[in-house]
Enzyme design. Sequence first.
Site, PDB file in Angstrom:
ATOM      1  N   LYS A   9      18.117 -18.099 -32.440  1.00 37.90           N
ATOM      2  CA  LYS A   9      19.582 -17.810 -32.265  1.00 37.90           C
ATOM      3  C   LYS A   9      20.344 -18.885 -31.602  1.00 37.90           C
ATOM      4  O   LYS A   9      19.868 -19.205 -30.545  1.00 37.90           O
ATOM      5  CB  LYS A   9      20.075 -16.639 -31.260  1.00 37.90           C
ATOM      6  N   ARG A  39      23.109 -10.416 -33.138  1.00 45.67           N
ATOM      7  CA  ARG A  39      22.467 -10.050 -34.440  1.00 45.67           C
ATOM      8  C   ARG A  39      23.172 -10.332 -35.650  1.00 45.67           C
ATOM      9  O   ARG A  39      22.707 -10.303 -36.764  1.00 45.67           O
ATOM     10  CB  ARG A  39      22.312  -8.493 -34.192  1.00 45.67           C
ATOM     11  N   ASP A  61      28.741 -17.916 -24.871  1.00 49.35           N
ATOM     12  CA  ASP A  61      29.159 -16.625 -25.249  1.00 49.35           C
ATOM     13  C   ASP A  61      29.867 -16.055 -24.362  1.00 49.35           C
ATOM     14  O   ASP A  61      29.415 -15.749 -23.152  1.00 49.35           O
ATOM     15  CB  ASP A  61      27.620 -15.797 -25.416  1.00 49.35           C
ATOM     16  N   ASP A 120      22.544 -19.098 -24.054  1.00 43.45           N
ATOM     17  CA  ASP A 120      22.487 -18.095 -25.385  1.00 43.45           C
ATOM     18  C   ASP A 120      21.981 -18.747 -26.380  1.00 43.45           C
ATOM     19  O   ASP A 120      21.827 -18.031 -27.723  1.00 43.45           O
ATOM     20  CB  ASP A 120      23.716 -17.661 -25.324  1.00 43.45           C
ATOM     21  N   LYS A 127      33.003 -10.727 -21.629  1.00 38.63           N
ATOM     22  CA  LYS A 127      31.958 -10.616 -20.342  1.00 38.63           C
ATOM     23  C   LYS A 127      32.690 -10.489 -19.035  1.00 38.63           C
ATOM     24  O   LYS A 127      33.721 -11.359 -18.929  1.00 38.63           O
ATOM     25  CB  LYS A 127      30.889 -11.614 -20.581  1.00 38.63           C
ATOM     26  N   GLU A 155      26.861 -10.108 -30.716  1.00 39.32           N
ATOM     27  CA  GLU A 155      27.204 -11.214 -31.666  1.00 39.32           C
ATOM     28  C   GLU A 155      25.958 -12.008 -32.297  1.00 39.32           C
ATOM     29  O   GLU A 155      25.786 -12.426 -33.355  1.00 39.32           O
ATOM     30  CB  GLU A 155      28.056 -12.053 -31.237  1.00 39.32           C
ATOM     31  N   ASP A 165      30.523  -8.579 -28.209  1.00 37.10           N
ATOM     32  CA  ASP A 165      29.535  -9.088 -27.578  1.00 37.10           C
ATOM     33  C   ASP A 165      27.945  -8.881 -27.949  1.00 37.10           C
ATOM     34  O   ASP A 165      27.214  -9.239 -27.516  1.00 37.10           O
ATOM     35  CB  ASP A 165      29.840  -8.633 -26.191  1.00 37.10           C
TER      36      ASP A 165
END
Length: 498
Positions: free
Chosen positions: A267, A353, A272, A290, A279, A351, A349
Site C-alpha cells: 500500500k 483497500r 492520508d 501510510d 481525519k 482508502e 478513509d
Amino acid sequence: MEFSIKSGSPEKQRSACVVVGVFEPRKLTLAAELLDNAAHNHISDIVRRGDMEGKAGSTLLLHNVPGTLCDRVLLVGLGKEKEFGDKEFGDAIRSAVKTLNETGAFDGTVFLTETSVRKRTCAWRVRQAAIVAQETVYRFDQYKSKKDKVRRPLRKLTFIVDRRNELAAAEEALKQGQAIAEGMSLAKDLGNLPPNVCNPAHLAETARELANEHKIDCQIIERDEMADLGMHSLLAVARGSHQPPKLIVLHYRGGKADDKPVVLVGKGITFDTGGISLKPAPEMDEMKYDMCGAASVIGTIKAAALLKLPLNLTVIVPASENMPGGSATRPGDIVTSMSGQTIEILNTDAEGRLILCDALTFADRFAPEVLIDIATLTGACVIALGHVASGLYANNDGLARELLHAGDEAHDRAWQMPLWNDYQEALKSPFADMANVGNRAGGSITAACFLARFTKKHSWAHLDIAGTAWKSGVDKGATGRPVSLLVHYLLKRLGLLS
C-alpha cells in the site's frame, strides 16, 4: 558500517573495544571469564563490588584492563540467564552498539554472538546482530540544518563465533543480515521523508533508481493506462489530489524463466487525510507513514537483489495521495474495480483497500505462486495487537504458518487473525456488490475480508502493519517492518536459513 566474522580469544583482540556479557546477578559469560583470567581477576573484582549487576540493558566501560590488547572493555548486562531469549539478545546488542557509538570507539569486537540463545543457532545470532547494529546507528537527519554530532562514529564491528567450523555459516548469515538491514534502511528512509517530498512520483523515481542499480525490470503505469485497465477503485482515491497516482511494478528475476513469482503488493498512500471523511487533526502528520507497506516491499526486493536470491519476485505498489477537494470521491459513490466488482464507498478513509483491490487483481497476470499484500490498513489492528505484532490473514493455512515462522525467526512477529466467511456479512451493500467498510466491530478483520474477495485465485496472505510500521513519541519514525519478516520468509522458502 563494516562487519566481519572471526574466531578467537577476547584477551588477544587488538581492538578499540572488546564487548562481553554479564548475567544477573554478577555472573560472567565465558568470554568475560577468559578476559578476567588474563586480567588477574580485575573484572570480577569490579563486578563483585557492585559496579555491574548484570541487569538487562546496563553497560560499564572499562579502560586499561590489564592482560588485554584492547583499549577498552565494555561489559553489557544480559539479565537473568534463564530468561535470555530473542528480545534480550537484541537488546544487549543494541545497548552495546549505542554505547560504542557514544564513546568514540572506532571499532568493536563483540563476543555477545558467542552467548547461547534458546533454540537459536550461531548463524541466527550473527544475522540478528547485524540487523540490530544497523538499526541502532540509523539516523534520519538530512533535513536538519545542524546535525547531531557523534564524536567519532563507530565504523566497524567484528562478531566472534566460538567454533571455527561455524565460520562459513556465520559469514553467510552476516551477508543476509546486512542485506536485510539495507532493505530496512531504505524502507525507513522512504517512510521518514516528508510527504511534500515522498509523493507517488518520488516512489516511482526511487523504484527506477533501484531497478537501474540492481538490474531489476521496472514499469510505471500512469493514470490514463490505469483507466484503460479499469482500475476505477484506485483512481477514485486519487481524484482529490493534484499528485497523479502511479502503479509501480518491479520484477526481480533470479529464478528460472518459467518459475512462478512470489508477488508482494504494498500500500502506497503517501499521505492520508482521510479524504472527505477527514481525519482529526492531532497526529495527522503521522499519515505520511501510510506508505510503509510500499516502502517495505521496495526494501524487500532490494534485499533479494543484494543477496542474489534464486527466485522470481514481483513487487506491485499502487501509489496515491488521499486528499479532500472538489473532485474528491464522496461517501456514497459507487465505483467499479478492475475485477468488475462494484464497491459502494461509505468511508473515504478506508482508502487502502480501494487501491489494493485493483493492484491485487492486476497481480493475476503474473500467475503468482504466492501473493502477499502489506499495508498500514486499519487502526482496529492497533487496538487488537498493539505495536508488537503485525496482523496476519491468509486463505491458506500453510502460507500462514510459513509467515508466522519467518516472523518468529526474524523477531519481526505476526499473529494470525480469523478470516471466516461469517465476517463477510458486514460488507453487504444494498446498492453495490459490496461496501468498502463494515461497522466498527472487527474492523481489521472485515478489511481483510474485503481484500479476500479479490484474491480467491491465489494462495494469499495479508499483513496489517498499522501498529508496527512506525513509532510515535520520542523515538518517532519508521521501523522498517516487516522487511525482515518478508526476507526471512523468502530465505526459508529457498532453504537458505541456518
